[in-house]
Enzyme design. Structure first.
Site, PDB file in Angstrom:
ATOM      1  N   CYS A  29       0.821  -1.216   0.000  1.00 43.47           N
ATOM      2  CA  CYS A  29       0.000   0.000   0.000  1.00 43.47           C
ATOM      3  C   CYS A  29       0.853   1.263   0.000  1.00 43.47           C
ATOM      4  O   CYS A  29       0.320   2.365  -0.176  1.00 43.47           O
ATOM      5  CB  CYS A  29      -0.949  -0.014   1.200  1.00 43.47           C
ATOM      6  N   LYS A  83       0.477   3.313  -3.281  1.00 41.35           N
ATOM      7  CA  LYS A  83      -0.797   3.908  -3.695  1.00 41.35           C
ATOM      8  C   LYS A  83      -0.607   5.345  -4.176  1.00 41.35           C
ATOM      9  O   LYS A  83       0.371   6.018  -3.834  1.00 41.35           O
ATOM     10  CB  LYS A  83      -1.792   3.897  -2.519  1.00 41.35           C
ATOM     11  N   ASP A 123     -16.246   5.372   1.465  1.00 38.65           N
ATOM     12  CA  ASP A 123     -16.086   3.921   1.441  1.00 38.65           C
ATOM     13  C   ASP A 123     -15.496   3.461   0.116  1.00 38.65           C
ATOM     14  O   ASP A 123     -15.819   4.003  -0.955  1.00 38.65           O
ATOM     15  CB  ASP A 123     -17.434   3.229   1.681  1.00 38.65           C
ATOM     16  N   ASP A 147      -9.000  -4.581  -5.085  1.00 36.21           N
ATOM     17  CA  ASP A 147      -7.717  -4.063  -4.602  1.00 36.21           C
ATOM     18  C   ASP A 147      -6.596  -4.900  -5.190  1.00 36.21           C
ATOM     19  O   ASP A 147      -6.787  -6.091  -5.490  1.00 36.21           O
ATOM     20  CB  ASP A 147      -7.646  -4.107  -3.075  1.00 36.21           C
ATOM     21  N   ASP A 152     -12.276  -4.524   2.873  1.00 34.38           N
ATOM     22  CA  ASP A 152     -13.465  -3.680   2.755  1.00 34.38           C
ATOM     23  C   ASP A 152     -14.752  -4.474   2.970  1.00 34.38           C
ATOM     24  O   ASP A 152     -15.737  -3.950   3.489  1.00 34.38           O
ATOM     25  CB  ASP A 152     -13.498  -2.997   1.389  1.00 34.38           C
ATOM     26  N   GLY A 170     -10.697 -14.986 -13.197  1.00 35.87           N
ATOM     27  CA  GLY A 170      -9.891 -13.777 -13.170  1.00 35.87           C
ATOM     28  C   GLY A 170      -9.148 -13.551 -14.458  1.00 35.87           C
ATOM     29  O   GLY A 170      -9.564 -14.015 -15.529  1.00 35.87           O
ATOM     30  N   SER A 210      -4.947 -12.971 -16.148  1.00 26.44           N
ATOM     31  CA  SER A 210      -3.503 -13.066 -15.915  1.00 26.44           C
ATOM     32  C   SER A 210      -2.757 -12.387 -17.056  1.00 26.44           C
ATOM     33  O   SER A 210      -3.251 -12.291 -18.176  1.00 26.44           O
ATOM     34  CB  SER A 210      -3.074 -14.531 -15.795  1.00 26.44           C
TER      35      SER A 210
END
Length: 717
Positions: free
Chosen positions: A393, A396, A423, A440, A463, A513, A515
Site C-alpha cells: 500500500c 498507492k 467507502d 484491490d 473492505d 480472473g 492473468s
C-alpha cells in the site's frame, strides 16, 4: 522495445546451511541469468555452528551467530520460503513444504539439499519431553538461553562425549559459573569419549575436563530421560535440570522416504555433488555422504563445497558439461572451544591451546559472519536522488490526488447501486440481501508467491469485512514476470492454491480472473460479500464510542526498512505474518459496530479521519495504546518512512493535533498499512467484552481512543 529477461529454470535450495548461504552470496555478486532462486528454510535466520559454543558460554550475543536469511535472499534476488521441507515428489519434480498456512508444493528443475543433521533421539524414552538436542542449533540456543537465566541447581547432563558434546559441556559450565551458580556438569557416552581426535589433542581435552570439574561417564548407555534425571542402563541416575543431546549426527528422517540413494540416511552424492540416483538433485554439507571420498561431518567441508556447487548450478542452467568435481581436503584445522575464552587447535597431529588460539578462532568466525553482514552491492541501497518506491500500500496514489479525481465521478444513476462517502466498496441492492463489491491489488514485496497471494487476498477482503459482510466470491488479477511456460504453470498453481485457501476459509469462492506478464509481480482481487442488514459504513460513529484496532501498525515502515537493508529478519517475518492474518473472526465480532473501516494505504490517521468526517465528529487517540509491530518504532526513530508517508501526513495535517514534542512513534499514524487491521467505533459498554473476545481469537487488538463531540479533528495524547 527491449525484451524483459525471461526466467527458464527453478533452482530450489532446501536449508540455509553454510554451503547454501555462501552460494546465495556468490550468486548475489554475479547473478545467474534465467534462473529463479528459492531458499526453503524453517525460519528466517540460520545459526553459524562455529560460534555456538561461544554463545552458550556467554561470549557472543545470540544475534552474533545468526545469518539473516531474509537479507541474504534479498541481496541474491532469491525468494525465501519460511517452512520445513517434508517430502520430495521426484516424479512431479515438486518439493513438499510445511508452512504456517499449510502444505505448499514447490516445483523445481534443480534441487539442492543442505538441511544439516539432527541430534534428536526420538527412540530414547523421555528425550523428546525432557531433553534438548544440540541440533537444530537455533532451537537449542533459545532453550539454553531461557535455562541459563534461571538455572536452578544448575545440574547439566550432556549425552554424547564427542567433540561437540565436550565443547558444549565446557561452555555450559563456564556460563553457569560466571552467573554465580555452582554448576554440576556431567558428560555421558555409550562408548569412549573423543575418539575422533588424535592422542595428543584427546589427552589435552581430558585434562581440560578434569580441571573444569566436569564428570565424564564412559561406556554407559542411557536408558531413559526423566524430568530431573538421566537414568543409565546399569541403574545409575544422574541428576539433571537441563539435558543436552549431542550423541552423534543423525540424518533428517524425511530423507528416507525420498527414494534417493542413501548411506545410513545421508544422501549419497558423486564427485559433482549430485545425487548418485537423481541428477536433478544436489546435496552438500552434513546431510550428504560424499561417495568418492567420505569425509567427517564438519562445517569446513560445506564451506569448501560452496564454490563447486555454485559453478555446477551455473553449468546445469546453461546445459554445459561436464560438471566440476569437488575435491575435499584431507585434513583441516580443528578449533575447539574450552569454555572460557581459550581454545585448542589441532591439525596433522600438532596441538596448541590457550587464549591466543581463541583469538585466532574468533577472527576466523567473525570473518565468516561478516560475509553476511557486509554486502558490497547493498551499500548504496536506499541512497538515490529519488526515494525507493515502496510496494504494497506504500505504492498507492497520494490521498489528495485520489480524492480530487474521485470527486469528479458522477453519482450513481441506478437505484440498486449505493455509493457511501469515503467507502471503497460499492453497495448493491438485492432481494433480501445487500451485496458489497470491492477491488484491490498490490505490487509484490515478497518473492514468496504463496505468501504474497495470501496477503493480497486478505488485503482485498478488508473492505468486505469492514462493512460487516460475508465474503461471497472473488476474481483474481495476476501479473507475473516473464518466464517460460512450465514456470508460469508452477507460479499460477502457487497463486491460485493460496488464494483459494484464503477465500474458502472465509466462506467465499475464487471463481476466475485475468492473468498477464509484466515487469514485476502484481496481485489483486475483486471480491463480493453479502449482508442481510444494511452494511456498516463510516458514517455511524456516535459520541463516546470506543475505538478498537485489531492489528498493530507499522507494515509500511518495516517494508521500507527492509528495502533499505535496515530491517531485521524477525521484524520482516512478524510484519508478513500480521499482513497474512485473516480477519473474518474479528469482523464477525465487530459486525454490529456503529462504524468500521480497514486501516490501509492512508494510515491510521487518514482512515480514522474518514470515520470522523462521515460521522461529523472528532476523536481522541492515546498513542501509547496503539499496538506496533516489532521494529516499527526503532525504524521510525531512524527516520525510515514509506514513500507515501509524507503525502499521508500532509493530507490530514490541518485536522490532527500531535503532542509537542511528538515522539517518533507518532510518525506511524501516517504509515501506509497493507492488509492492516479493522478500526471500529463500538459502544463503550461493549468495548471490554469485545477486546477479550478478540484476544481469545488471537488478535493483537487494543482500545486506542474514543469518538468525541465537536469538529472533525483528531487529538493525539
Amino acid at each position: 522495445m527491449q525484451a524483459l529477461p525471461s526466467l527458464s529454470k527453478d533452482i530450489v535450495l532446501v536449508g540455509g546451511g553454510h554451503a547454501h548461504a555462501l552460494v546465495l552470496r556468490r550468486l548475489g555478486m554475479a547473478p545467474l541469468a534465467g534462473a529463479r532462486l528459492t531458499l526453503v528454510n524453517p525460519g528466517t535466520t540460520a545459526p553459524y555452528s562455529g560460534m555456538l559454543p561461544g554463545h552458550i558460554a556467554g561470549h557472543y550475543e545470540r544475534d552474533t551467530l545468526l545469518i539473516d536469511l531474509h537479507r541474504l535472499c534479498r541481496f541474491a534476488g532469491a525468494r525465501l520460503i519460511d517452512g520445513r521441507a517434508t517430502a520430495i515428489d521426484r516424479e512431479a519434480r515438486e518439493l513438499v513444504v510445511e508452512t504456517g498456512a499449510g502444505l505448499l508444493r514447490l516445483g523445481y528443475d534443480i534441487l539442492s539439499l543442505d538441511v544439516g543433521v539432527t541430534s534428536d533421539m526420538p527412540a530414547l524414552p523421555g528425550f523428546s519431553e525432557h531433553a534438548s538436542p544440540a541440533k537444530p542449533l537455533d532451537a537449542f540456543a533459545a532453550r539454553w538461553e531461557a535455562f541459563a537465566t534461571d538455572p536452578g541447581a544448575a545440574r547439566v547432563v550432556v549425552i554424547g562425549a564427542g567433540v561437540a558434546g565436550v565443547e558444549l559441556a565446557m561452555a555450559a559450565r563456564h556460563r553457569l559459573a560466571a552467573g554465580g551458580a555452582a554448576p554440576r556438569v556431567t558428560l555421558v557416552d555409550a562408548g569412549a569419549a573423543l575418539t575422533a581426535l588424535g592422542g595428543a589433542a584427546r589427552a589435552r581435552l581430558f585434562e581440560e575436563l578434569r580441571k573444569s570439574g566436569i564428570a565424564l561417564v564412559e561406556q554407559a548407555r542411557v536408558e531413559r530421560v526423566e524430568a530431573d534425571a538421566v537414568v543409565l542402563a546399569d541403574g545409575r541416575s544422574l541428576a539433571a535440570d537441563f539435558v543436552i543431546g549431542a550423541g552423534g549426527a543423525r540424518a533428517q528422517d524425511w530423507l528416507a522416504a525420498t527414494g534417493l540413494a542413501l548411506n545410513d540416511g545421508f544422501v549419497r552424492v558423486g564427485a559433482d555433488l549430485r545425487s548418485v540416483s537423481d541428477p536433478a538433485i544436489f546435496a552438500v554439507g552434513d546431510c550428504a555422504h560424499f561417495e568418492p571420498d567420505p569425509r567427517p561431518k564438519a562445517g569446513v567441508y560445506a564451506v569448501r563445497a560452496a564454490p563447486v556447487l555454485e559453478e555446477n548450478l551455473r553449468r546445469e542452467v546453461a546445459g554445459t558439461t561436464p560438471l566440476q568435481p569437488f575435491r575435499p581436503q584431507r585434513d583441516y584445522l580443528k578449533l575447539i572451544s574450552l569454555g572460557e575464552k581459550a581454545a585448542l587447535g589441532e591439525k596433522l597431529g600438532l596441538v596448541a591451546s590457550g587464549d591466543w588460539v581463541w583469538r585466532v578462532k574468533d577472527r576466523i568466525d567473525r570473518a565468516f559472519m561478516r560475509k553476511f553482514t557486509d554486502y558490497p552491492a547493498m551499500a548504496a541501497e536506499g541512497v538515490h536522488d529519488e526515494p525507493v518506491l515502496c510496494a504494497g500500500c506504500g505504492a498507492k496514489i497520494a490521498p489528495g490526488a485520489l480524492k480530487a479525481a474521485l470527486a469528479e465521478l458522477p453519482t450513481p444513476d441506478r437505484d440498486d447501486v449505493v455509493s457511501l462517502p469515503g467507502d471503497d466498496a460499492a453497495i448493491l441492492a438485492m432481494e433480501g440481501d445487500w451485496q458489497v463489491i470491492t477491488t484491490d491489488h498490490l505490487r509484490g514485496f515478497t518473492e514468496d508467491l504463496a505468501l504474497m497471494t495470501r496477503i493480497a487476498a486478505v488485503h482485498a477482503l478488508g473492505d468486505v469485512w469492514a462493512m460487516g459482510a460475508r465474503p461471497q466470491a472473488a476474481l483474481a488479477s495476476v501479473t507475473l514476470p516473464r518466464m517460460a511456460p512450465p514456470m508460469q504453470a508452477r507460479s499460477m498453481r502457487e497463486v491460485l492454491a493460496a488464494a483459494s485457501a484464503v477465500f474458502r476459509a472465509e466462506g467465499a469462492e475464487l471463481v476466475g480472473g485475468h492473468s498477464s506478464m509484466g515487469a514485476e509481480v502484481q496481485l489483486g482481487f475483486t471480491v463480493t460479500g453479502l449482508r442481510t442488514e444494511f452494511p456498516v459504513g463510516l458514517d455511524g460513529a456516535q459520541v463516546g464510542d470506543a475505538l478498537i484496532l485489531t492489528k498493530p501498525l507499522g507494515t509500511g515502515t518495516v517494508l521500507a526498512g527492509d528495502m533499505r537493508g535496515q530491517a531485521r529478519a524477525e521484524w520482516v517475518a512478524a510484519a508478513l505474518a500480521s499482513m497474512a492474518r485473516a480477519q473474518g473472526d474479528a469482523a464477525r465480532l465487530l459486525s454490529t459496530s456503529h462504524a468500521m473501516t480497514d486501516v490501509t494505504g492512508f494510515g491510521l490517521a487518514g482512515h480514522l479521519l474518514a470515520i470522523c468526517e462521515a460521522s461529523g465528529l472528532g476523536a481522541s487517540v492515546k498513542l501509547a495504546s496503539i499496538p506496533l509491530l516489532p521494529g516499527a518504532a526503532e525504524l521510525a526513530e531512524k527516520g525510515v518512512r514509506s514513500t507515501l508517508w509524507e503525502e499521508n501526513r500532509l493530507a490530514v495535517a490541518d485536522r490532527i493535533a500531535l503532542p509537542a514534542p511528538a515522539p517518533a512513534a507518532a510518525d506511524l499514524l501516517f504509515d501506509p498499512q497493507t492488509a492492516g487491521g479493522l478500526l471500529a467505533a463500538v459502544p463503550p459498554g461493549r468495548a471490554s467484552k469485545l477486546l477479550a473476545e478478540l484476544e481469545a481469537a488471537g488478535f493483537t487488538a487494543a482500545r486506542i481512543g474514543q469518538v468525541m463531540a465537536g469538529e472533525v479533528f483528531v487529538r493525539v495524547q
